[in-house]
Scaffold this motif. Structure first.
Motif, mmCIF file in Angstrom:
data_model
loop_
_atom_site.group_PDB
_atom_site.id
_atom_site.type_symbol
_atom_site.label_atom_id
_atom_site.label_comp_id
_atom_site.label_asym_id
_atom_site.label_seq_id
_atom_site.Cartn_x
_atom_site.Cartn_y
_atom_site.Cartn_z
ATOM 1 N N PRO A 1 9.437 15.342 -0.059
ATOM 2 C CA PRO A 1 9.257 14.427 1.081
ATOM 3 C C PRO A 1 7.784 14.070 1.252
ATOM 4 O O PRO A 1 6.892 14.855 0.912
ATOM 5 N N ILE A 2 7.523 12.897 1.773
ATOM 6 C CA ILE A 2 6.153 12.441 2.012
ATOM 7 C C ILE A 2 5.891 12.478 3.510
ATOM 8 O O ILE A 2 6.668 11.952 4.311
ATOM 9 N N THR A 3 4.793 13.099 3.883
ATOM 10 C CA THR A 3 4.438 13.251 5.296
ATOM 11 C C THR A 3 3.135 12.523 5.597
ATOM 12 O O THR A 3 2.427 12.068 4.688
ATOM 13 N N LEU B 1 3.167 5.210 6.393
ATOM 14 C CA LEU B 1 4.272 6.174 6.310
ATOM 15 C C LEU B 1 5.591 5.522 6.720
ATOM 16 O O LEU B 1 6.631 5.748 6.083
ATOM 17 N N ALA B 2 5.548 4.693 7.763
ATOM 18 C CA ALA B 2 6.773 4.034 8.229
ATOM 19 C C ALA B 2 7.334 3.073 7.184
ATOM 20 O O ALA B 2 8.545 2.798 7.174
ATOM 21 N N ALA B 3 6.474 2.562 6.312
ATOM 22 C CA ALA B 3 6.910 1.609 5.285
ATOM 23 C C ALA B 3 7.166 2.276 3.934
ATOM 24 O O ALA B 3 7.424 1.587 2.946
ATOM 25 N N MET B 4 7.110 3.585 3.905
ATOM 26 C CA MET B 4 7.248 4.317 2.645
ATOM 27 C C MET B 4 8.614 4.048 1.999
ATOM 28 O O MET B 4 9.629 3.997 2.695
ATOM 29 N N PRO B 5 8.662 3.865 0.690
ATOM 30 C CA PRO B 5 9.956 3.701 0.013
ATOM 31 C C PRO B 5 10.863 4.905 0.260
ATOM 32 O O PRO B 5 10.391 6.031 0.448
ATOM 33 N N THR B 6 12.157 4.663 0.246
ATOM 34 C CA THR B 6 13.114 5.746 0.417
ATOM 35 C C THR B 6 13.128 6.637 -0.824
ATOM 36 O O THR B 6 12.584 6.271 -1.877
ATOM 37 N N VAL C 1 0.839 -1.198 0.000
ATOM 38 C CA VAL C 1 0.000 0.000 0.000
ATOM 39 C C VAL C 1 0.874 1.247 0.000
ATOM 40 O O VAL C 1 0.576 2.236 -0.688
ATOM 41 N N ALA C 2 1.978 1.224 0.733
ATOM 42 C CA ALA C 2 2.901 2.358 0.752
ATOM 43 C C ALA C 2 3.481 2.617 -0.636
ATOM 44 O O ALA C 2 3.645 3.779 -1.049
ATOM 45 N N GLU D 1 -5.430 14.289 -2.219
ATOM 46 C CA GLU D 1 -5.673 14.335 -0.781
ATOM 47 C C GLU D 1 -5.978 12.939 -0.241
ATOM 48 O O GLU D 1 -6.612 12.133 -0.913
ATOM 49 N N SER D 2 -5.523 12.704 1.001
ATOM 50 C CA SER D 2 -5.785 11.420 1.664
ATOM 51 C C SER D 2 -5.548 10.256 0.709
ATOM 52 O O SER D 2 -6.430 9.431 0.442
ATOM 53 N N VAL D 3 -4.337 10.192 0.209
ATOM 54 C CA VAL D 3 -4.011 9.239 -0.843
ATOM 55 C C VAL D 3 -4.115 7.787 -0.371
ATOM 56 O O VAL D 3 -4.145 6.864 -1.192
ATOM 57 N N ILE D 4 -4.200 7.564 0.925
ATOM 58 C CA ILE D 4 -4.277 6.189 1.421
ATOM 59 C C ILE D 4 -5.521 5.484 0.887
ATOM 60 O O ILE D 4 -5.513 4.272 0.636
ATOM 61 N N PHE D 5 -6.613 6.209 0.687
ATOM 62 C CA PHE D 5 -7.820 5.604 0.121
ATOM 63 C C PHE D 5 -7.533 5.070 -1.283
ATOM 64 O O PHE D 5 -7.901 3.941 -1.623
ATOM 65 N N ASP D 6 -6.881 5.909 -2.088
ATOM 66 C CA ASP D 6 -6.555 5.501 -3.456
ATOM 67 C C ASP D 6 -5.558 4.351 -3.466
ATOM 68 O O ASP D 6 -5.626 3.465 -4.331
#
Length: 254
Positions: free
Chosen positions: A243-245, A194-199, A43-44, A63-68
């Protein structure tokens, strides 16, 4: 002659006295956290891809890209199940039965992800007891296993399988762990995503790969001209990606 279709790459001879219900509980305890981590990472990746596409296009981020991202993962799983993609599902299946001649218990493991296979190897469920036909697969038997022992394994698995397909066995005690489709609760786990986001380096690599994959050339000269511009593209991508927050993922801290 050995049956050429006999192929058990993840076969185990279970420890004597193994209780199947206890085995199922142990496997779920070990595998479910791994499945959860893999799904969060996937998902990340989808979230990063959506945010990076906006950055590269110079448009506002969604916005709120986690849904997508969760929806994209759901679509991807559907494509795997329909045969459009060959990616591994986040599931594990274990089929267990006995040897009718000796009474020993054997298991066929179907770990779809490499992380599952590694964990299975570390769980000490019994003896790793694979078999495959060397002639058909053109893969040698494991080092240290004699030809006579390999032939014994072929005979054992022939008895154990009782004629069922080793890649899709029937008539066995089946343990299935994990669902193919992502959990809808993932939309509430923005911090984990967010913690699993690619570098940043991984995001640049993926963007470069996508750029190259989408190119079409009508001549060798066009190809060479594009290759010459790759350093410029990489520099542009590196400077464009922000950066991704947490706010980018879920519209605020959750």
């Amino acid at each position: 002659m050995t049956d050429l279709t006999l192929n058990v790459p993840h076969g185990y001879r279970l420890t004597p006295g193994t209780d199947l219900l206890d085995l199922a509980a142990r496997l779920r305890e070990a595998m479910e956290p791994i499945r959860d981590r893999i799904e969060i990472e996937q998902v990340a990746e989808f979230a990063a891809k959506a945010l990076d596409a906006a950055d590269l296009a110079g448009t506002p981020r969604p916005e709120s890209v986690i849904f997508d991202a969760v929806q994209a993962q759901t679509v991807h799983v559907g494509q795997i199940l329909s045969g459009e993609h060959s990616c591994a599902l986040n599931t594990v299946k274990i089929a267990v039965t006995d040897d009718p001649e000796t009474g020993e218990m054997y298991a066929l493991m179907f770990p779809k992800q490499q992380a599952f296979a590694q964990e299975l190897d570390e769980m000490e469920l019994g003896d790793y007891y694979p078999y495959w036909n060397e002639e058909e697969t053109e893969a040698p038997r494991p080092t240290g296993v004699s030809a006579a022992e390999w032939a014994r394994r072929a005979a054992t698995w022939t008895r154990v399988l009782r004629g069922t397909n080793p890649l899709d066995p029937t008539g066995m005690f089946i343990i299935e762990i994990g669902a193919a489709y992502p959990d809808a609760d993932l939309i509430n786990r923005a911090a984990d995503v967010l913690a699993a986001m690619p570098t940043k380096e991984q995001r640049v690599f993926h963007a470069m790969h996508e750029l190259q994959h989408n190119q079409e050339f009508s001549s060798q000269g066009e190809l060479m001209a594009f290759v010459a511009t790759l350093p410029e593209h990489q520099e542009r991508i590196q400077s464009s990606l922000k950066p991704i927050t947490l706010a980018d993922i879920a519209g605020g801290a959750r």
